[in-house]
Design a protein around this motif. Structure first.
Motif, mmCIF file in Angstrom:
data_model
loop_
_atom_site.group_PDB
_atom_site.id
_atom_site.type_symbol
_atom_site.label_atom_id
_atom_site.label_comp_id
_atom_site.label_asym_id
_atom_site.label_seq_id
_atom_site.Cartn_x
_atom_site.Cartn_y
_atom_site.Cartn_z
ATOM 1 N N ALA A 127 0.860 -1.200 0.000
ATOM 2 C CA ALA A 127 0.000 0.000 0.000
ATOM 3 C C ALA A 127 0.892 1.245 0.000
ATOM 4 N N LYS A 152 5.424 -5.684 -5.374
ATOM 5 C CA LYS A 152 4.677 -4.755 -6.217
ATOM 6 C C LYS A 152 4.274 -3.570 -5.337
ATOM 7 N N PRO A 153 5.125 -2.507 -5.325
ATOM 8 C CA PRO A 153 4.783 -1.336 -4.502
ATOM 9 C C PRO A 153 3.566 -0.615 -5.090
ATOM 10 N N GLU A 155 1.465 2.219 -6.800
ATOM 11 C CA GLU A 155 1.706 3.272 -7.795
ATOM 12 C C GLU A 155 1.261 4.635 -7.271
ATOM 13 N N GLY A 203 -6.988 -1.801 0.817
ATOM 14 C CA GLY A 203 -8.371 -1.647 1.266
ATOM 15 C C GLY A 203 -9.160 -2.951 1.165
ATOM 16 N N VAL A 210 -8.522 -9.196 -4.960
ATOM 17 C CA VAL A 210 -7.257 -9.957 -4.911
ATOM 18 C C VAL A 210 -7.546 -11.410 -4.501
ATOM 19 N N GLY A 226 -8.182 -2.967 5.828
ATOM 20 C CA GLY A 226 -8.425 -1.778 6.643
ATOM 21 C C GLY A 226 -9.691 -1.901 7.479
ATOM 22 N N CYS A 258 -3.639 2.629 8.461
ATOM 23 C CA CYS A 258 -4.678 1.595 8.584
ATOM 24 C C CYS A 258 -5.136 1.433 10.029
HETATM 25 P P1 NAD Z 1 -5.552 -0.050 -2.273
HETATM 26 O O1 NAD Z 1 -6.377 -1.235 -1.931
HETATM 27 O O2 NAD Z 1 -6.143 1.004 -3.136
HETATM 28 O O3 NAD Z 1 -4.179 -0.498 -3.011
HETATM 29 C C1 NAD Z 1 -3.282 -1.408 -2.451
HETATM 30 C C2 NAD Z 1 -2.504 -2.096 -3.544
HETATM 31 O O4 NAD Z 1 -3.400 -2.818 -4.365
HETATM 32 C C3 NAD Z 1 -1.713 -1.167 -4.478
HETATM 33 O O5 NAD Z 1 -0.433 -1.729 -4.684
HETATM 34 C C4 NAD Z 1 -2.521 -1.190 -5.759
HETATM 35 O O6 NAD Z 1 -1.742 -1.026 -6.912
HETATM 36 C C5 NAD Z 1 -3.122 -2.574 -5.743
HETATM 37 N N1 NAD Z 1 -4.364 -2.698 -6.469
HETATM 38 C C6 NAD Z 1 -5.240 -1.710 -6.826
HETATM 39 N N2 NAD Z 1 -6.271 -2.228 -7.514
HETATM 40 C C7 NAD Z 1 -6.066 -3.563 -7.587
HETATM 41 C C8 NAD Z 1 -6.780 -4.641 -8.157
HETATM 42 N N3 NAD Z 1 -7.927 -4.473 -8.800
HETATM 43 N N4 NAD Z 1 -6.259 -5.881 -8.030
HETATM 44 C C9 NAD Z 1 -5.102 -6.093 -7.377
HETATM 45 N N5 NAD Z 1 -4.378 -5.111 -6.819
HETATM 46 C C10 NAD Z 1 -4.851 -3.865 -6.924
HETATM 47 O O7 NAD Z 1 -5.087 0.500 -0.871
HETATM 48 P P2 NAD Z 1 -4.315 1.812 -0.574
HETATM 49 O O8 NAD Z 1 -5.148 2.969 -1.004
HETATM 50 O O9 NAD Z 1 -2.916 1.706 -1.089
HETATM 51 O O10 NAD Z 1 -4.262 1.765 1.024
HETATM 52 C C11 NAD Z 1 -5.334 2.166 1.799
HETATM 53 C C12 NAD Z 1 -6.093 1.003 2.380
HETATM 54 O O11 NAD Z 1 -5.212 -0.002 2.794
HETATM 55 C C13 NAD Z 1 -6.895 1.387 3.605
HETATM 56 O O12 NAD Z 1 -8.123 0.721 3.607
HETATM 57 C C14 NAD Z 1 -6.029 0.902 4.744
HETATM 58 O O13 NAD Z 1 -6.718 0.658 5.937
HETATM 59 C C15 NAD Z 1 -5.452 -0.341 4.156
HETATM 60 N N6 NAD Z 1 -4.176 -0.635 4.795
HETATM 61 C C16 NAD Z 1 -4.064 -1.749 5.563
HETATM 62 C C17 NAD Z 1 -2.871 -2.020 6.212
HETATM 63 C C18 NAD Z 1 -2.672 -3.243 7.074
HETATM 64 O O14 NAD Z 1 -1.530 -3.499 7.435
HETATM 65 N N7 NAD Z 1 -3.704 -3.996 7.415
HETATM 66 C C19 NAD Z 1 -1.809 -1.145 6.060
HETATM 67 C C20 NAD Z 1 -1.961 -0.015 5.260
HETATM 68 C C21 NAD Z 1 -3.142 0.220 4.613
#
Ligand code: NAD
Length: 468
Positions: A127, A152-153, A155, A203, A210, A226, A258
């Protein structure tokens, strides 16, 4: 409204590249090189060097992507991840040792043990909010367990993603650990390669996608998701300290954490004092922290729309600046429970405070909603603490502070139900990325099984009933 879109990643690989990278890592795993404990230690030591030698570059990238102050960059992304890598390097030899189990009488003679086996080639999807900690952090467990790893960091933090793509091959075995940059489509393309294990941080909704894609390959998943993490502030809490701790942790990364305090359940008898003290603490801490900047226009719009829709009272802050993509740390007292601030994860510097009349009401409130990633409690009473620990289900719990459950390698970190599946950090990360293979060995002579070979006599049956 802002129109800013996240910058594209510095390199989006072609499909063939993704397949070739995964094939290269699989070939490395097949050589057995990553199973060697000395190799694992070298990679973990290199991870420590990657983070410490490049702390200034990491701080600059975090400043660029998230407006993060250097102290918070060090604390949340560098120090916590270095601590994990050092702990793993020190203990991996012990962790990999087989765990002998005492067998039942009927299983004797024989020996049984748990053999920790690496899964193979692992995918880590990170994330953006703590790009290094949430991408390299899970990789530490995966490497300690002897896997090859694709990272995969996110974007959404492009400078951090590009820096990881530059540093990882410079420090780590590049045939065993690879960075693939890109967006959700690239993540899906990667998942379609059929990894042996997948760890996703993000999220809940994307986590569902996923999970669905991984299910096609029966890839085992760790989902770090989250949710809305509550803070119960009981009538007997130390309010001055609680207010400072809540305000500070809500300001870090502008509340884009999170496990940030998402909302407060404040006992009616202390509510006003708590609101006033949080207001004072915010005023004191605001200048020195990274408490306002939002990651991009999309999230800025989401947050300001939710704030505009509130039916609660804005007691602190409330202002925003679209050009600077900033939102003031804001406290909203008693919003309606069906408005976005109380139905969706906030992930920003807005803090709703909901008044409750009793501890029972607070516990029922949390339990009536999806299980959160974290549940926090401020109290001086052991009996209040024990009730909340026993009656509230959450990924983790922290009493009288916030966030520090993430920065210890001694406890598992993860969610439950909608806030996640699986947990990592320290030994738990090693176990999460290992298959626990059960191994049972039996001598061939004397062949005691002969007593129950066919034909099945009454005598043999009697004996078998006694034994099993
Ligand atoms: P996100 O779900 O938008 O993205 C996370 C990752 O998923 C990114 O690398 C992104 O490229 C990838 N991604 C996006 N669309 C995808 C798809 N369709 N299929 C597969 N991968 C895809 O999350 P974010 O905006 O980076 O982070 C915010 C959310 O993450 C919040 O809900 C937060 O609570 C949660 N979070 C959880 C933790 C934890 O340790 N539990 C830590 C940080 C953030």
């Amino acid at each position: 409204m802002t129109t800013e879109a996240p910058a594209p990643p510095s390199s989006v690989p072609e499909s063939a590249d993704v397949a070739a990278i995964v094939a290269r890592l699989r070939a490395t795993f097949a050589t057995g090189r990553t199973r060697d404990v000395a190799w694992r230690k070298r990679q973990l030591d290199a991870m420590v060097r990657l983070l410490t030698e490049n702390e200034p570059a990491i701080a600059t990238a975090l400043e660029q992507d998230l407006g993060r102050k250097p102290f918070e960059a060090w604390l949340a992304d560098v120090a916590s991840t270095v601590g994990e890598a050092k702990d793993a390097a020190k203990n991996v030899g012990k962790w990999t040792k087989r765990k002998q189990r005492l067998l039942e009488f009927a299983q004797l003679p024989g020996r049984g043990w748990v053999e920790y086996e690496p899964y193979g080639t692992v995918l880590v999807i990170g994330a953006w909010n703590f790009p290094f900690a949430l991408t390299l952090g899970p990789a530490i467990g995966a490497i300690a367990a002897g896997n090859t790893v694709v990272l995969k960091p996110s974007e959404v933090a492009p400078a951090c993603s590009a820096l990881m793509a530059e540093l990882v091959p410079r420090y780590l075995d590049s045939d065993a650990v690879a960075v693939v940059e890109g967006d959700g489509a690239v993540s899906q393309e990667l998942i379609a390669q059929g990894f042996d294990k997948l760890c996703f941080t993000g999220g809940t909704e994307i986590g569902r996608r996923v999970y669905e894609a991984a299910a096609k390959h029966l890839t085992p998943v760790t989902l770090e998701l989250g949710g809305k993490s509550p803070v119960i502030v009981a009538a007997d809490a130390d309010i001055p300290v609680a207010a400072k701790r809540i305000a500070w942790t809500k300001l870090i990364n502008s509340g884009q954490i999170c496990i940030a305090p998402d909302y407060i359940l404040a006992d009616a008898t202390i509510r006003d004092e708590l609101v006033a003290r949080i207001g004072e603490a915010v005023a004191t801490f605001e200048e020195g922290s990274s408490g306002k900047r939002i990651v991009n226009g999309r999230h800025f719009d989401r947050l300001t729309t939710a704030l505009a829709a509130t039916r609660g009272t804005v007691a602190v802050g409330g202002g925003s600046d679209a050009a600077a993509v900033e939102i003031e740390p804001t406290v909203v007292v008693d919003p309606a429970l069906d408005e976005p601030l109380m139905t969706d994860e906030i992930f920003g510097p807005i803090l709703p405070i909901v008044t409750v009349q009793s501890l029972d009401e607070a516990i029922d409130f949390v339990n009536a909603r999806p299980k959160p990633l974290a549940a926090y409690l401020f109290t001086k009473s052991k009996s209040v603490r024990e009730r909340v620990v026993k009656e509230v289900s959450s990924g983790g719990m922290l009493v009288n502070h916030l966030l520090f459950q993430f920065t210890t390698a001694k406890l598992p970190f993860g969610g439950v139900g909608p806030s996640g599946t699986g947990a990592y950090h320290g030994k738990f990360g090693f176990e999460e990325f290992s298959h626990r293979k059960s191994v049972l060995t039996k001598p061939t002579r004397p062949d005691l099984t002969a007593i129950i070979y066919p034909p099945y006599t009454e005598k043999a049956w009697k004996l078998a009933r006694k034994l099993f």
